[in-house]
Write a protein that holds these residues in place. Structure first.
Motif, mmCIF file in Angstrom:
data_model
loop_
_atom_site.group_PDB
_atom_site.id
_atom_site.type_symbol
_atom_site.label_atom_id
_atom_site.label_comp_id
_atom_site.label_asym_id
_atom_site.label_seq_id
_atom_site.Cartn_x
_atom_site.Cartn_y
_atom_site.Cartn_z
ATOM 1 N N ASN A 75 31.672 47.402 36.926
ATOM 2 C CA ASN A 75 32.249 46.080 36.667
ATOM 3 C C ASN A 75 31.804 45.537 35.316
ATOM 4 O O ASN A 75 32.599 44.981 34.553
ATOM 5 N N ILE A 76 30.515 45.682 35.017
ATOM 6 C CA ILE A 76 29.949 45.160 33.774
ATOM 7 C C ILE A 76 30.585 45.826 32.564
ATOM 8 O O ILE A 76 30.975 45.175 31.591
ATOM 9 N N VAL A 77 30.705 47.146 32.616
ATOM 10 C CA VAL A 77 31.281 47.881 31.490
ATOM 11 C C VAL A 77 32.770 47.565 31.343
ATOM 12 O O VAL A 77 33.285 47.410 30.236
ATOM 13 N N ASP A 78 33.466 47.417 32.482
ATOM 14 C CA ASP A 78 34.891 47.064 32.431
ATOM 15 C C ASP A 78 35.117 45.774 31.659
ATOM 16 O O ASP A 78 36.064 45.640 30.888
ATOM 17 N N LEU A 79 34.235 44.801 31.888
ATOM 18 C CA LEU A 79 34.388 43.487 31.270
ATOM 19 C C LEU A 79 34.336 43.563 29.744
ATOM 20 O O LEU A 79 34.988 42.796 29.056
ATOM 21 N N PHE A 114 31.928 32.491 41.819
ATOM 22 C CA PHE A 114 31.979 33.248 43.072
ATOM 23 C C PHE A 114 33.414 33.352 43.594
ATOM 24 O O PHE A 114 33.683 33.241 44.779
ATOM 25 N N GLY A 115 34.356 33.556 42.666
ATOM 26 C CA GLY A 115 35.752 33.786 43.038
ATOM 27 C C GLY A 115 36.574 32.525 43.232
ATOM 28 O O GLY A 115 37.728 32.606 43.655
ATOM 29 N N GLN A 116 36.001 31.337 42.919
ATOM 30 C CA GLN A 116 36.735 30.091 43.131
ATOM 31 C C GLN A 116 36.708 29.225 41.876
ATOM 32 O O GLN A 116 35.837 29.372 41.015
ATOM 33 N N ASN A 117 37.672 28.319 41.814
ATOM 34 C CA ASN A 117 37.725 27.335 40.738
ATOM 35 C C ASN A 117 37.673 25.940 41.363
ATOM 36 O O ASN A 117 38.057 25.766 42.526
ATOM 37 N N GLU A 124 44.214 31.382 43.939
ATOM 38 C CA GLU A 124 44.697 32.765 43.996
ATOM 39 C C GLU A 124 44.390 33.509 42.694
ATOM 40 O O GLU A 124 43.959 34.667 42.707
ATOM 41 N N LEU A 125 44.596 32.826 41.552
ATOM 42 C CA LEU A 125 44.329 33.461 40.268
ATOM 43 C C LEU A 125 42.839 33.747 40.108
ATOM 44 O O LEU A 125 42.442 34.832 39.660
ATOM 45 N N SER A 126 41.999 32.809 40.499
ATOM 46 C CA SER A 126 40.541 32.994 40.416
ATOM 47 C C SER A 126 40.096 34.150 41.299
ATOM 48 O O SER A 126 39.276 34.976 40.894
ATOM 49 N N ALA A 127 40.639 34.221 42.498
ATOM 50 C CA ALA A 127 40.264 35.290 43.437
ATOM 51 C C ALA A 127 40.667 36.653 42.887
ATOM 52 O O ALA A 127 39.945 37.650 43.046
ATOM 53 N N MET A 128 41.833 36.700 42.195
ATOM 54 C CA MET A 128 42.295 37.966 41.628
ATOM 55 C C MET A 128 41.311 38.477 40.573
ATOM 56 O O MET A 128 40.924 39.643 40.580
ATOM 57 N N PHE A 129 40.898 37.577 39.657
ATOM 58 C CA PHE A 129 39.952 37.996 38.625
ATOM 59 C C PHE A 129 38.622 38.424 39.235
ATOM 60 O O PHE A 129 38.014 39.407 38.809
ATOM 61 N N PHE A 130 38.184 37.705 40.249
ATOM 62 C CA PHE A 130 36.894 38.047 40.854
ATOM 63 C C PHE A 130 36.964 39.375 41.602
ATOM 64 O O PHE A 130 36.041 40.191 41.527
ATOM 65 N N THR A 184 34.802 44.785 47.531
ATOM 66 C CA THR A 184 34.345 45.690 46.472
ATOM 67 C C THR A 184 35.572 46.309 45.823
ATOM 68 O O THR A 184 36.606 46.470 46.462
ATOM 69 N N PRO A 185 35.498 46.663 44.556
ATOM 70 C CA PRO A 185 36.668 47.215 43.876
ATOM 71 C C PRO A 185 37.108 48.520 44.514
ATOM 72 O O PRO A 185 36.275 49.326 44.909
#
Length: 484
Positions: A75-79, A114-117, A124-130, A184-185
């Motif tokens: 995840n870290i490297v992806d970012l 933590f996946g929320q705004n 929904e958009l926040s959850a997608m990025f998280f 988890t991804p």
């Protein structure tokens, strides 16, 4: 399962939860209590995830110890990989346009905790990025031209959270840490055009031209269309069903981006991005080998607090390794205490952790090729002329830069060598690995686990011939047909 939040300075931390214990990154990295801990979930909230920082190593060592890390090193490297961020933008374009359609300005910042705004309309958009990045505190900046585009995605620290968001963030944190299950991804690989990735100017290429021709010819006989591609061809990768990486792999070079995109798009692959991340860091390797009880030379993870005690355990001479050293680059031998201090101090300026290893001289290293858990070739690599390593890049003559090699049948390899090679490869999962082992006083000491090992015509294929190439290509075909 024990839950820990790992931060740089617990005393300044405002989050508290009955469900989780807060510890410092220093304790997690250096206290033996945590390296022996079983069944732990590690929430890495360090202020910096940059390569070889404490935050990076917390997630790396968590995975080596068998702990469940959020975020993972992947995840870290992806970012930090712009190409992969662009892929996210393309994959989730519809959701982005729908979520942001009523914004009047041409710039917008989305803060995700933590996946929320704080605004429910961006849930929904926040959850997608998280779900995609698994970073606890995330800031996404968008810009509008003809449509909304991602301008940047970055992890932020708690200190960067606006005061007016903190109450909401603490509520999100309590909800998050009280959960019993965590997203988890998804990791998939999946169907017969084959791309072989080659870096034209590779200093130490994993396959020589003759071997690449062998792979191409044999693959075509097995029903693959084969194309040699280069680092600039990432945008074309989606057109292929399978990817075989034959360029040097490092976390920060193109190979990882290719591997990660292949994984995300269900393209069959050798080798996986996880293998690159794990094998390219000697710190992960040292911790994982020790945790699994696999014999190695005496190995110490060195940091600023313990560097003065290392020689008491390793003695002199001592071998020092940068975490991402490959092909003997970034590996030094110190003969004296003064030389040790000079080399280790220089290395610690580039990385928070480095490796010190007891010097174990030998005439040759075993290299056992492991493919999806099974040995499929065996070599002995001899030291370069008048040198203590297989490679001597400072040699005046090109022919003296590496030593000789011989190849022999698997059944003639000592059983303890094979056993430890298979056990070591298992730590990294399925894939193609070269396990380096020294025989010292009848012990089989694992020196290194290499992803993307050499397959050179005239060396690794010396005994088994075309079978070495066929085995690898068959493994790729199995990934296509069985979706391994």
């Amino acid at each position: 399962m024990n839950k820990y939040i790992v931060v740089n300075q617990p005393e300044t931390w405002t989050i508290s939860s009955e469900h989780v214990k807060i510890i410092s990154s220093r304790d997690y990295l250096t206290n033996p209590e945590f390296s022996k801990l079983k069944k732990a979930r590690i929430f890495n909230l360090c202020k910096d995830y940059s390569y070889q920082s404490k935050g990076y190593y917390v997630s790396l060592l968590a995975e080596a110890r068998g702990h469940l890390a959020i975020p993972t090193v992947k995840n870290i490297v992806d970012l930090g990989e712009p190409k992969l961020v662009k892929i996210v933008s393309e994959d989730f374009d519809d959701l982005m346009q729908q979520s942001l359609k009523n914004i009047k300005s041409r710039e917008f910042t989305l803060s995700i905790y933590f996946g929320q705004n704080v605004a429910a309309k961006y849930r929904e958009l926040s959850a997608m990025f998280f779900r995609h990045f698994q970073i606890p505190f995330l800031r996404v900046r968008f810009s509008y031209s003809s449509k909304w585009n991602i301008k940047s995605i970055k992890a932020i620290s708690e200190s960067e959270i606006p005061e007016e968001h903190k109450e909401s963030m603490l509520g999100f944190a309590e909800q998050y840490f009280s959960k019993k299950r965590y997203d988890t991804p998804r990791s998939n690989t999946s169907e017969y055009d084959l791309a072989i990735l080659v870096q034209p100017n590779d200093v130490a290429p994993p396959s020589n031209p003759k071997a690449l021709k062998k792979f191409t010819d044999i693959a075509e006989k097995m029903g693959f269309y084969v194309e040699i591609i280069g680092p600039k061809d990432l945008s074309r990768l989606s057109a292929f069903d399978a990817l075989f990486i034959r360029q040097s792999t490092e976390v920060n070079n193109e190979a990882y981006a290719f591997a990660r995109k292949a994984q995300q798009e269900d393209i069959a692959i050798i080798d996986y991005p996880d293998a690159i991340l794990k094998c390219c860091n000697k710190v992960f390797m040292a911790e994982a080998l020790e945790n699994a009880g696999i014999p190695t030379p005496k190995t110490i993870i060195v940091h600023k607090d313990n560097k003065d005690q290392v020689l008491k355990q390793t003695g002199l001479p001592v071998v020092l390794k940068s975490p991402d050293s490959t092909f003997s680059f970034g590996v030094k031998k110190a003969e004296t205490e003064e030389e040790y201090l000079e080399v280790v101090t220089a290395m610690l300026k580039k990385s928070d952790l480095v490796i010190a290893q007891e010097f174990s001289p030998s005439d040759y290293d075993w290299r056992i090729g492991i493919l999806d858990g099974k040995p499929f070739y065996a070599c002995r690599y001899y030291m370069a002329k008048d040198h203590w390593q297989i490679y001597n890049w400072s040699a005046d003559k090109k022919e003296e830069q590496d030593g000789n090699a011989d190849c022999l049948p698997i059944e003639k390899v000592p059983s303890n060598i094979l056993k430890n090679a298979v056990k070591a490869a298992k730590l990294m999962g399925k894939g193609l690995y070269g396990i380096d082992i020294k025989e010292v006083n009848s012990k089989a000491l694992v020196i290194e686990i290499n992803d993307n090992p050499n397959i050179d015509a005239g060396v690794e294929d010396e005994f088994y011939g075309d079978r070495v190439y066929t085995d690898i290509l068959t493994a790729l075909k199995n990934r296509l047909e069985n979706k391994l």
